[in-house]
Design a protein around this motif. Structure first.
Motif, PDB file in Angstrom:
ATOM      1  N   GLU A  41      -4.321  -7.414  -7.630  1.00 12.69           N
ATOM      2  CA  GLU A  41      -3.568  -6.571  -8.475  1.00 12.69           C
ATOM      3  C   GLU A  41      -3.444  -5.198  -7.685  1.00 12.69           C
ATOM      4  O   GLU A  41      -2.787  -4.381  -7.833  1.00 12.69           O
ATOM      5  N   LEU A  42      -4.341  -5.292  -6.470  1.00 16.51           N
ATOM      6  CA  LEU A  42      -4.476  -3.976  -5.566  1.00 16.51           C
ATOM      7  C   LEU A  42      -3.739  -4.104  -4.349  1.00 16.51           C
ATOM      8  O   LEU A  42      -4.188  -3.534  -3.509  1.00 16.51           O
ATOM      9  N   GLY A  43      -2.921  -5.371  -4.352  1.00 13.33           N
ATOM     10  CA  GLY A  43      -1.995  -5.367  -3.132  1.00 13.33           C
ATOM     11  C   GLY A  43      -2.721  -6.480  -2.163  1.00 13.33           C
ATOM     12  O   GLY A  43      -2.296  -6.854  -1.066  1.00 13.33           O
ATOM     13  N   GLY A  44      -3.988  -7.162  -2.683  1.00  9.73           N
ATOM     14  CA  GLY A  44      -4.472  -8.413  -2.277  1.00  9.73           C
ATOM     15  C   GLY A  44      -5.339  -7.795  -0.905  1.00  9.73           C
ATOM     16  O   GLY A  44      -5.463  -8.654   0.125  1.00  9.73           O
ATOM     17  N   THR A  45      -5.717  -6.702  -0.969  1.00  3.12           N
ATOM     18  CA  THR A  45      -6.621  -6.066   0.111  1.00  3.12           C
ATOM     19  C   THR A  45      -7.427  -5.055   0.052  1.00  3.12           C
ATOM     20  O   THR A  45      -7.412  -4.522  -1.233  1.00  3.12           O
ATOM     21  N   GLU A  46      -8.512  -4.954   0.371  1.00  3.77           N
ATOM     22  CA  GLU A  46      -9.833  -3.950   0.058  1.00  3.77           C
ATOM     23  C   GLU A  46      -9.444  -2.651   0.497  1.00  3.77           C
ATOM     24  O   GLU A  46     -10.057  -1.872   0.270  1.00  3.77           O
ATOM     25  N   GLN A  47      -8.323  -2.582   1.272  1.00  2.41           N
ATOM     26  CA  GLN A  47      -7.925  -1.465   1.728  1.00  2.41           C
ATOM     27  C   GLN A  47      -6.682  -0.808   0.861  1.00  2.41           C
ATOM     28  O   GLN A  47      -5.644  -0.608   1.378  1.00  2.41           O
ATOM     29  N   PHE A  48      -7.162  -0.398  -0.345  1.00  2.12           N
ATOM     30  CA  PHE A  48      -6.040   0.134  -1.303  1.00  2.12           C
ATOM     31  C   PHE A  48      -6.424   1.449  -1.471  1.00  2.12           C
ATOM     32  O   PHE A  48      -7.403   2.126  -1.322  1.00  2.12           O
ATOM     33  N   SER A  49      -5.177   2.400  -2.055  1.00  2.37           N
ATOM     34  CA  SER A  49      -5.328   3.794  -2.267  1.00  2.37           C
ATOM     35  C   SER A  49      -5.795   4.021  -3.463  1.00  2.37           C
ATOM     36  O   SER A  49      -5.714   3.217  -4.245  1.00  2.37           O
ATOM     37  N   THR A  50      -6.247   5.334  -3.672  1.00  5.35           N
ATOM     38  CA  THR A  50      -6.616   5.734  -5.142  1.00  5.35           C
ATOM     39  C   THR A  50      -5.569   5.630  -5.814  1.00  5.35           C
ATOM     40  O   THR A  50      -5.705   5.431  -7.021  1.00  5.35           O
ATOM     41  N   PRO A  71       5.160   3.303  -9.076  1.00  2.00           N
ATOM     42  CA  PRO A  71       3.955   2.419  -8.467  1.00  2.00           C
ATOM     43  C   PRO A  71       3.959   2.915  -7.070  1.00  2.00           C
ATOM     44  O   PRO A  71       5.138   3.045  -6.348  1.00  2.00           O
ATOM     45  N   PRO A  72       2.835   2.801  -6.440  1.00  2.00           N
ATOM     46  CA  PRO A  72       2.893   3.152  -5.084  1.00  2.00           C
ATOM     47  C   PRO A  72       3.311   2.240  -3.981  1.00  2.00           C
ATOM     48  O   PRO A  72       3.530   0.948  -4.478  1.00  2.00           O
ATOM     49  N   ARG A  73       3.777   2.514  -2.881  1.00  4.53           N
ATOM     50  CA  ARG A  73       4.781   1.697  -1.939  1.00  4.53           C
ATOM     51  C   ARG A  73       3.798   0.293  -1.581  1.00  4.53           C
ATOM     52  O   ARG A  73       4.291  -0.629  -1.520  1.00  4.53           O
ATOM     53  N   GLU A  74       2.444   0.658  -1.477  1.00  2.00           N
ATOM     54  CA  GLU A  74       1.705  -0.479  -0.973  1.00  2.00           C
ATOM     55  C   GLU A  74       1.618  -1.624  -2.252  1.00  2.00           C
ATOM     56  O   GLU A  74       1.453  -2.680  -1.738  1.00  2.00           O
ATOM     57  N   LEU A  75       1.743  -1.173  -3.493  1.00  2.00           N
ATOM     58  CA  LEU A  75       1.857  -2.297  -4.340  1.00  2.00           C
ATOM     59  C   LEU A  75       3.274  -2.984  -4.539  1.00  2.00           C
ATOM     60  O   LEU A  75       3.424  -4.272  -4.904  1.00  2.00           O
ATOM     61  N   MET A  76       4.156  -2.050  -4.207  1.00  2.00           N
ATOM     62  CA  MET A  76       5.678  -2.795  -4.180  1.00  2.00           C
ATOM     63  C   MET A  76       5.871  -3.679  -3.000  1.00  2.00           C
ATOM     64  O   MET A  76       6.575  -4.509  -2.879  1.00  2.00           O
ATOM     65  N   GLU A  77       5.113  -3.605  -1.828  1.00  2.00           N
ATOM     66  CA  GLU A  77       5.141  -4.170  -0.491  1.00  2.00           C
ATOM     67  C   GLU A  77       4.037  -5.228  -0.436  1.00  2.00           C
ATOM     68  O   GLU A  77       3.976  -5.765   0.603  1.00  2.00           O
ATOM     69  N   ALA A  78       3.294  -5.498  -1.581  1.00  2.00           N
ATOM     70  CA  ALA A  78       2.079  -6.604  -1.260  1.00  2.00           C
ATOM     71  C   ALA A  78       2.829  -7.845  -1.024  1.00  2.00           C
ATOM     72  O   ALA A  78       3.652  -8.293  -1.519  1.00  2.00           O
ATOM     73  N   LYS A  79       1.943  -8.527  -0.284  1.00  2.00           N
ATOM     74  CA  LYS A  79       2.001  -9.806   0.211  1.00  2.00           C
ATOM     75  C   LYS A  79       0.891 -10.538   0.191  1.00  2.00           C
ATOM     76  O   LYS A  79      -0.154 -10.030   0.589  1.00  2.00           O
TER      77      LYS A  79
END
Length: 90
Positions: A41-50, A71-79
């Motif tokens: 749910e956090l973009g599939g990576t441990e490198q997520f933002s606050t 929603p932050p861009r990183e969540l919108m672009e999650a792959k």
């Protein structure tokens, strides 16, 4: 600890249904209402933002998001294999 007590951790893990680490449990009125398991749910990576963590927790009622929060861009672009797609309505 030596006796396997772990300060009650095993009891909590079983009671809260924690099967993946890390797991964030959102609790309301003494009841678990959602589990954020792993990083899907956090973009599939441990490198997520606050901001990503805030948006995910807020989306499940774990905290109050600002009105109109995007929603932050990183969540919108999650792959990823198990990523969660965020959709906006409008």
């Amino acid at each position: 600890d030596k006796e396997g007590g772990g300060g009650g951790a095993a009891y909590l893990v079983e009671k809260l249904g924690i099967v993946v680490m890390p797991t964030i449990v959102i609790v309301k009125d003494r009841k678990a209402v959602h589990h954020v398991r792993g990083f899907d749910e956090l973009g599939g990576t441990e490198q997520f933002s606050t901001e990503a963590l805030e948006f995910v927790l807020g989306g499940h009622g774990g905290l109050t998001l600002s009105e109109g929060a995007e929603p932050p861009r990183e969540l919108m672009e999650a792959k990823g294999v198990n990523d969660v797609r965020i959709r906006t309505i409008g």
